[in-house]
Design a protein around this motif. Sequence first.
Motif, short mmCIF file in Angstrom:
data_model
loop_
_atom_site.label_atom_id
_atom_site.label_comp_id
_atom_site.label_asym_id
_atom_site.label_seq_id
_atom_site.Cartn_x
_atom_site.Cartn_y
_atom_site.Cartn_z
N PRO A 135 2.02 4.92 -15.96
CA PRO A 135 0.66 4.95 -16.87
C PRO A 135 0.12 6.22 -16.77
O PRO A 135 0.17 7.11 -15.86
N ILE A 136 -0.47 6.44 -18.14
CA ILE A 136 -1.14 7.79 -18.30
C ILE A 136 -2.64 7.47 -18.05
O ILE A 136 -3.53 6.91 -18.34
N GLY B 286 0.28 1.61 -8.18
CA GLY B 286 1.45 0.99 -6.98
C GLY B 286 1.07 -0.32 -6.10
O GLY B 286 1.93 -0.41 -5.25
N PHE B 287 -0.33 -0.55 -6.30
CA PHE B 287 -0.80 -1.44 -5.29
C PHE B 287 0.02 -3.00 -5.20
O PHE B 287 0.29 -3.13 -4.13
N SER C 26 9.66 0.98 -5.88
CA SER C 26 10.20 -0.39 -5.11
C SER C 26 11.06 -1.19 -5.88
O SER C 26 11.44 -2.31 -5.57
N GLY C 27 11.58 -0.64 -7.04
CA GLY C 27 12.38 -1.38 -8.03
C GLY C 27 13.88 -1.41 -7.67
O GLY C 27 14.60 -2.22 -8.13
N SER C 28 14.20 -0.70 -6.55
CA SER C 28 15.82 -0.75 -6.16
C SER C 28 15.84 -0.41 -4.90
O SER C 28 14.92 -0.16 -3.90
N GLY D 226 3.74 -0.62 -2.73
CA GLY D 226 4.40 0.31 -1.62
C GLY D 226 4.95 1.49 -2.16
O GLY D 226 4.52 2.15 -2.83
N GLY D 227 6.25 1.71 -1.92
CA GLY D 227 6.80 3.05 -2.18
C GLY D 227 6.41 4.30 -1.71
O GLY D 227 6.13 4.05 -0.32
N LEU D 228 6.26 5.08 -2.37
CA LEU D 228 5.84 6.51 -1.96
C LEU D 228 4.47 6.47 -2.61
O LEU D 228 3.95 6.00 -3.35
N GLY D 229 3.83 7.66 -1.62
CA GLY D 229 2.55 8.05 -2.20
C GLY D 229 1.33 7.12 -1.69
O GLY D 229 1.30 6.77 -0.41
N ASN D 230 0.57 6.50 -2.67
CA ASN D 230 -0.84 5.77 -2.42
C ASN D 230 -0.51 4.72 -1.47
O ASN D 230 -1.36 4.34 -0.75
#
Length: 576
Positions: free
Chosen positions: A42-43, A274-275, A281-283, A457-461
Amino acid sequence: MKSLFNASLLFLFISLMACPVFGQIDQIFGIEVVPNTVEGSPIRSVVILLEKDGKEYLADSLEIKAFYDAFNIKPGSIFRQFSVDLAISVFLKQEEIKSASYKVYTPEISGPVVLVIRSSFWTEEEDKKIVAKKSLPFPSLIETEKSKLTLILNGAIGLYHDQNAFFSKGAEFTQGNPVANNPAGIGPRFWGESFLEPGIAGITKLGKTKIFPYGAVTFLVSGRNSSDIYSEGTALKGTIERLYGGILLPQLGKKQQLHIDLSAGGQFFQLNDGFLFSRFSGSANAGERGSVFLNSRTAYQMTAWAKVHWKKFNFSAFYLEPQELFKDRQSDTRYLGGGISYNDNRRLDLGLHYITIHSSKSTYATPNDRIPLEGLQTINPKVWVNNIAGKGFFIKSEYAFQRNSNADMVANAWYLGGGLVKQTWKKSPSLYYRFAFMQGDDPTTTRFERFDILQGGGLGNWIQGINFKKIIGDGNLLTHRIEVKAYLAKNMELSFDYFFLSADSKSNLGSLAPISTLQDKNFGQEFTTTYRYFFKRNFLFLGLFSWAKPGKAISSSFESNVYDWLTFQASTFMFF
């Protein structure tokens, strides 16, 4: 289209020559990234900088609107590198333009991006000399105002050291995990990972129409040199990563304010920051793919995505199929969703989305029985308010309500965060506090109430503790987060994060076996230091240290001692 560009540029040219009343800009927007690495993000905002007398100035609202009309790239929409590349190519054809370029920045590792467009105009005193066409920089192959063809070449290498992984209880925490044939325990575990992703991407305009077909394909090879915290020995795996196509339909309607983007295939996807859905988390990256910490594969196996942008509103619909690790153990979970968002590029960023699990073989464990994931429905409103009272204060909040059409299940989650960003101060410091609530199940009721984070989840926030994340997930979780961040230089970011994590309920079914029933709600604390350094334009160094200290919810689940979990990570990324 050409008349629209000319009118917009004429307005900008006259405004600049009239010495507008805006101040010189000197601020940091985040860490610069190579555009192809944030495709589909997203921008968050669009910043337009105009050059006059060798100094850069921030465009005012009327000039920004003129750029929006010309570029058709607006906050709230999805970043597509080719859309911006083509807009810049067309923009440079105008005789009033001396130069034009753009850069993309990420204020957070996995958050929405900031697009910064820079432009300068010929003055009356300057000769509009015809500049000889420069050779295209690598990796571009073809670039005109109608088409672009470029190579993609991404890669990384990283070294990782974990001490007392899984709080020294690797065998217990990974029981039943098919990739965990040699889980780490007490003591050190050191290994390296790498990946290389070559590919090609392109876009073109069909004749005199407003139809722009585009697409990309990449092949990714990843591996590790020795045992990671889950798996034994070396690993090497090559698979197709990105494989998608789409159509851009820009500047439709009488006022040319309608923009449509349709795409399908293996590509990135993220919702907000990413909440609920993170691009990381796509792969899957564990086991034979040998990329559990580099997280090299992020494209969903299938993403069908329709986006419509009109004025300050964005409408979207999507179908998502995550890429799973084992072909013979597929859960076949499919998501359907859609929503509307509003972004004024100044203060407000609002959204409302609906997501349902259209199909799935997976089930939730409950105190009485198992219930299906299929039929889960989520309603997700968002309110972000930026630069309150012009002082740099901001508030971010989302809420998620869940129910299941096939079972007695209702759950809630929400977060509320706020802070202060002082971009005009030295080092551009920021302070952020966030409380996040993800409901746990009450075993005294027949209704199941544990929240499902979907693909968040994933990375970051939303990693919520890079070590704790690996054992407690995101359901039945309350977190306090404090982040302090500063820029040591315009391309160098240093941040400190503190997490205090606890459970909402002592009934923790759905988590890992050792902590499925808790004696205490205090999971523990985690301190993380992250350093990002973008150098040589196409390289990023990411250094991370995290110290997780277990609370009574962890220690009381074992008869023997548990130990603090430390991780040291150093990765260098290459992006072309």
